[in-house]
Design a protein around this motif. Structure first.
Motif, mmCIF file in Angstrom:
data_model
loop_
_atom_site.group_PDB
_atom_site.id
_atom_site.type_symbol
_atom_site.label_atom_id
_atom_site.label_comp_id
_atom_site.label_asym_id
_atom_site.label_seq_id
_atom_site.Cartn_x
_atom_site.Cartn_y
_atom_site.Cartn_z
ATOM 1 N N LEU A 289 -16.057 20.132 75.909
ATOM 2 C CA LEU A 289 -14.789 20.048 75.188
ATOM 3 C C LEU A 289 -14.490 21.334 74.434
ATOM 4 O O LEU A 289 -13.327 21.681 74.207
ATOM 5 C CB LEU A 289 -14.822 18.875 74.206
ATOM 6 C CG LEU A 289 -14.763 17.478 74.820
ATOM 7 C CD1 LEU A 289 -15.038 16.425 73.760
ATOM 8 C CD2 LEU A 289 -13.414 17.227 75.478
ATOM 9 N N LEU A 290 -15.539 22.048 74.033
ATOM 10 C CA LEU A 290 -15.370 23.321 73.343
ATOM 11 C C LEU A 290 -15.396 24.486 74.327
ATOM 12 O O LEU A 290 -14.614 25.428 74.210
ATOM 13 C CB LEU A 290 -16.476 23.498 72.300
ATOM 14 C CG LEU A 290 -16.600 22.385 71.257
ATOM 15 C CD1 LEU A 290 -17.758 22.671 70.299
ATOM 16 C CD2 LEU A 290 -15.298 22.218 70.486
ATOM 17 N N GLY A 291 -16.278 24.419 75.311
ATOM 18 C CA GLY A 291 -16.426 25.530 76.254
ATOM 19 C C GLY A 291 -15.197 25.781 77.102
ATOM 20 O O GLY A 291 -14.935 26.913 77.518
ATOM 21 N N VAL A 292 -14.417 24.724 77.345
ATOM 22 C CA VAL A 292 -13.248 24.885 78.203
ATOM 23 C C VAL A 292 -12.158 25.714 77.528
ATOM 24 O O VAL A 292 -11.359 26.380 78.210
ATOM 25 C CB VAL A 292 -12.709 23.500 78.626
ATOM 26 C CG1 VAL A 292 -12.065 22.789 77.451
ATOM 27 C CG2 VAL A 292 -11.725 23.613 79.770
ATOM 28 N N ILE A 293 -12.118 25.723 76.197
ATOM 29 C CA ILE A 293 -11.052 26.433 75.491
ATOM 30 C C ILE A 293 -11.107 27.942 75.738
ATOM 31 O O ILE A 293 -10.106 28.548 76.148
ATOM 32 C CB ILE A 293 -11.090 26.135 73.975
ATOM 33 C CG1 ILE A 293 -11.103 24.628 73.709
ATOM 34 C CG2 ILE A 293 -9.922 26.822 73.274
ATOM 35 C CD1 ILE A 293 -9.899 23.896 74.234
ATOM 36 N N PRO A 294 -12.246 28.602 75.520
ATOM 37 C CA PRO A 294 -12.263 30.052 75.741
ATOM 38 C C PRO A 294 -12.084 30.469 77.194
ATOM 39 O O PRO A 294 -11.493 31.519 77.452
ATOM 40 C CB PRO A 294 -13.630 30.487 75.202
ATOM 41 C CG PRO A 294 -14.447 29.256 75.154
ATOM 42 C CD PRO A 294 -13.503 28.126 74.906
ATOM 43 N N VAL A 295 -12.552 29.656 78.161
ATOM 44 C CA VAL A 295 -12.354 30.074 79.558
ATOM 45 C C VAL A 295 -10.885 29.966 79.944
ATOM 46 O O VAL A 295 -10.378 30.778 80.727
ATOM 47 C CB VAL A 295 -13.253 29.284 80.535
ATOM 48 C CG1 VAL A 295 -14.723 29.553 80.248
ATOM 49 C CG2 VAL A 295 -12.966 27.792 80.535
ATOM 50 N N GLN A 296 -10.186 28.980 79.392
ATOM 51 C CA GLN A 296 -8.752 28.894 79.648
ATOM 52 C C GLN A 296 -8.003 30.042 78.977
ATOM 53 O O GLN A 296 -7.060 30.598 79.551
ATOM 54 C CB GLN A 296 -8.217 27.542 79.168
ATOM 55 C CG GLN A 296 -8.691 26.373 80.017
ATOM 56 C CD GLN A 296 -8.216 25.033 79.492
ATOM 57 O OE1 GLN A 296 -7.816 24.916 78.335
ATOM 58 N NE2 GLN A 296 -8.272 24.012 80.324
ATOM 59 N N HIS B 141 -4.978 35.224 79.081
ATOM 60 C CA HIS B 141 -4.761 36.611 78.654
ATOM 61 C C HIS B 141 -4.902 37.586 79.824
ATOM 62 O O HIS B 141 -4.183 38.600 79.878
ATOM 63 C CB HIS B 141 -5.731 36.969 77.532
ATOM 64 C CG HIS B 141 -5.396 36.330 76.227
ATOM 65 N ND1 HIS B 141 -4.179 36.513 75.608
ATOM 66 C CD2 HIS B 141 -6.109 35.496 75.420
ATOM 67 C CE1 HIS B 141 -4.155 35.827 74.468
ATOM 68 N NE2 HIS B 141 -5.308 35.203 74.335
ATOM 69 N N ILE B 142 -5.802 37.301 80.746
ATOM 70 C CA ILE B 142 -5.925 38.156 81.934
ATOM 71 C C ILE B 142 -4.649 38.077 82.765
ATOM 72 O O ILE B 142 -4.133 39.095 83.245
ATOM 73 C CB ILE B 142 -7.157 37.760 82.763
ATOM 74 C CG1 ILE B 142 -8.437 38.168 82.029
ATOM 75 C CG2 ILE B 142 -7.112 38.407 84.147
ATOM 76 C CD1 ILE B 142 -9.710 37.687 82.698
ATOM 77 N N ALA B 143 -4.127 36.862 82.926
ATOM 78 C CA ALA B 143 -2.899 36.692 83.711
ATOM 79 C C ALA B 143 -1.728 37.436 83.079
ATOM 80 O O ALA B 143 -0.956 38.111 83.774
ATOM 81 C CB ALA B 143 -2.583 35.205 83.854
ATOM 82 N N VAL B 144 -1.589 37.323 81.771
ATOM 83 C CA VAL B 144 -0.502 38.023 81.081
ATOM 84 C C VAL B 144 -0.652 39.529 81.237
ATOM 85 O O VAL B 144 0.324 40.252 81.495
ATOM 86 C CB VAL B 144 -0.469 37.635 79.585
ATOM 87 C CG1 VAL B 144 0.513 38.518 78.821
ATOM 88 C CG2 VAL B 144 -0.092 36.171 79.423
ATOM 89 N N LYS C 291 -8.855 28.058 86.716
ATOM 90 C CA LYS C 291 -7.725 28.576 85.956
ATOM 91 C C LYS C 291 -7.465 30.052 86.273
ATOM 92 O O LYS C 291 -6.328 30.497 86.343
ATOM 93 C CB LYS C 291 -7.971 28.401 84.461
ATOM 94 C CG LYS C 291 -7.686 27.009 83.969
ATOM 95 C CD LYS C 291 -6.195 26.689 84.069
ATOM 96 C CE LYS C 291 -5.926 25.241 83.709
ATOM 97 N NZ LYS C 291 -6.371 24.314 84.765
ATOM 98 N N LEU C 292 -8.524 30.814 86.456
ATOM 99 C CA LEU C 292 -8.348 32.226 86.792
ATOM 100 C C LEU C 292 -7.687 32.362 88.159
ATOM 101 O O LEU C 292 -6.786 33.194 88.356
ATOM 102 C CB LEU C 292 -9.698 32.944 86.769
ATOM 103 C CG LEU C 292 -9.655 34.465 86.580
ATOM 104 C CD1 LEU C 292 -8.987 34.840 85.270
ATOM 105 C CD2 LEU C 292 -11.058 35.049 86.654
ATOM 106 N N ASN C 293 -8.125 31.543 89.124
ATOM 107 C CA ASN C 293 -7.457 31.513 90.432
ATOM 108 C C ASN C 293 -5.974 31.194 90.273
ATOM 109 O O ASN C 293 -5.097 31.861 90.831
ATOM 110 C CB ASN C 293 -8.058 30.420 91.328
ATOM 111 C CG ASN C 293 -9.490 30.682 91.741
ATOM 112 O OD1 ASN C 293 -10.203 29.753 92.055
ATOM 113 N ND2 ASN C 293 -9.933 31.921 91.741
ATOM 114 N N GLU C 294 -5.729 30.155 89.496
ATOM 115 C CA GLU C 294 -4.415 29.520 89.443
ATOM 116 C C GLU C 294 -3.348 30.406 88.826
ATOM 117 O O GLU C 294 -2.217 30.462 89.329
ATOM 118 C CB GLU C 294 -4.557 28.221 88.635
ATOM 119 C CG GLU C 294 -3.447 27.225 88.810
ATOM 120 C CD GLU C 294 -3.761 25.911 88.114
ATOM 121 O OE1 GLU C 294 -3.312 24.869 88.614
ATOM 122 O OE2 GLU C 294 -4.442 25.929 87.068
#
Length: 302
Positions: A268-275, A280-283, A179-182
Motif C-alpha cells: 500500500l505504501l510501495g505502490v505510491i513512489p513507483v506510480q 514524472h518520467i512520463a511528463v 505504469k511506466l509502460n502505460e
C-alpha cells in the motif's frame, strides 16, 4: 481515475450512493453504471440501464429516455447529469487506485475469514491499526514528491527498466513496470527478485535502471544480495527502503524511504513512489499522462 462504490443494508440507498459518488473522480464519457439489488437479491436493473441512472438523477429521466437509442448522446447526457451530482471528475485513463483498493478490500476479507478460523483478536487489531495508519503514511510519502521527481528526471531518457520485489512486494514491481509502460512508453518488466538470476540478469547493464523494493522485513538480507548483484553489473539502482535504513544508501544510487508497516501492508505504501516515478518520467518525456496512446478508460470490445 476509476472509482467503485457499493452499499449493502436496509437503509434507503439513493442518498448514500449519491453522497459516496460525490468525491469520486469520474471520467463520464466512456463508462457509467449503477446496479441495484432488491431484498431478495434480484438485480433490479443492469449495470448500464438508463432508467436506474435516470431515477437517481431525477429531472434528467425524460431526457435520457428520449435519447436512449443513441448510445453516444446517452453517455454525454449521463455525464452532464452526473457532473452536477459528483462535481469535478478526473480524466486520467491510467488507474492509480485499483491496486491499493484491492489490497485494502482483500486484507479486510482476510481478516474476516481469519476471525472465522480463530485468528487471535490481538493479531487482528494489530492489522486494523496498521491499516488505519496507512493514510497518514501515504501523506508522508507524497511529501517526498520533489525528491521522487528529481530521481525520475535522472532516468527519464532510459529505454529499459526492471522492477524487483519479493513476496508481498512482487505486485509492487509489476505495478511499477506496468505504469511506466502505460504512460511513458518505456519498456519495463517486473520480476520476483529471486528470478533475476534465471535469464533477465543477462540484460542488465549500466543503461538499465533497477527499481528494487527493499523493506526491512524477514527477507531483507536476500533482497540486499539482489541489490548488490545488480550493482556488480553496473546497473543504476533505485531502492524503496524502510525509514531508518541508512545502509542501503551505500549501494543504491537513489533511495526513497517509506514508513514502517506490517509486511503484508507494505505494498500500500510501495505502490505510491513507483506510480510517482512513472508519472514524472512520463511528463519529462512529453507524454500525455491522462490520455496515453492506444488506451481507453474502459475496454468495450474483445
Amino acid at each position: 481515475m476509476c472509482g467503485i462504490l457499493g452499499y449493502i443494508g436496509k437503509r434507503a440507498a439513493t442518498s448514500l450512493i449519491l453522497e459516496g459518488l460525490r468525491p469520486l473522480e469520474y471520467r463520464g464519457y466512456d463508462s457509467a453504471g449503477i446496479a441495484v439489488l432488491d431484498d431478495a437479491g434480484h438485480q433490479f436493473k443492469s449495470a448500464t440501464d438508463t432508467e436506474v441512472l435516470a431515477h437517481l438523477i431525477g429531472e434528467q429521466y425524460d431526457k435520457l429516455r428520449n435519447i436512449a437509442s443513441d448510445e453516444h448522446l446517452l453517455v454525454r447526457a449521463v455525464s452532464a447529469a452526473l457532473r452536477e451530482v459528483i462535481g469535478t471528475y478526473g480524466i486520467g485513463v491510467a488507474s492509480t487506485k485499483a491496486l491499493t483498493s484491492q489490497i485494502t478490500v482483500l486484507t479486510l476479507l482476510a481478516l474476516y475469514l481469519g476471525r472465522i478460523r480463530n485468528l487471535p483478536v490481538q493479531r487482528g487489531l494489530k492489522i486494523i491499526r496498521a491499516l488505519e495508519a496507512i493514510p497518514q503514511q501515504v501523506e508522508q510519502i507524497l511529501a517526498q514528491d520533489d525528491h521522487i521527481k528529481q530521481i525520475a528526471l535522472g532516468y527519464a531518457k532510459s529505454e529499459d527498466f526492471f522492477f524487483l520485489g519479493r513476496q508481498y512486494n512482487f505486485p509492487v514491481a509489476l505495478e511499477g513496470a506496468f505504469k511506466l509502460n502505460e504512460i511513458s512508453y518505456i519498456h519495463a518488466a517486473g520480476y520476483p527478485s529471486a528470478e533475476m538470476k534465471h535469464g533477465p540478469i543477462a540484460l542488465v547493464d549500466e543503461k538499465t535502471p533497477i527499481v528494487i523494493v527493499a523493506p526491512s522485513d524477514a527477507l531483507y538480507d536476500k533482497t540486499w544480495s539482489n541489490l548488490r548483484e545488480m550493482k556488480a553489473r553496473h546497473a543504476p539502482v533505485i531502492a524503496l527502503a524502510t525509514e531508518g535504513n541508512m545502509e542501503i544508501s551505500q549501494q543504491a544510487d537513489a533511495v526513497i524511504h517509506l514508513p514502517s508497516t506490517l509486511d503484508p501492508l507494505f505494498p500500500l505504501l510501495g505502490v505510491i513512489p513507483v506510480q510517482l516515478l512513472a508519472y514524472h518520467i512520463a511528463v519529462a518525456r512529453g507524454c500525455d499522462v491522462d490520455k496515453p496512446r492506444n488506451l481507453a478508460k474502459s475496454v468495450t470490445v474483445e
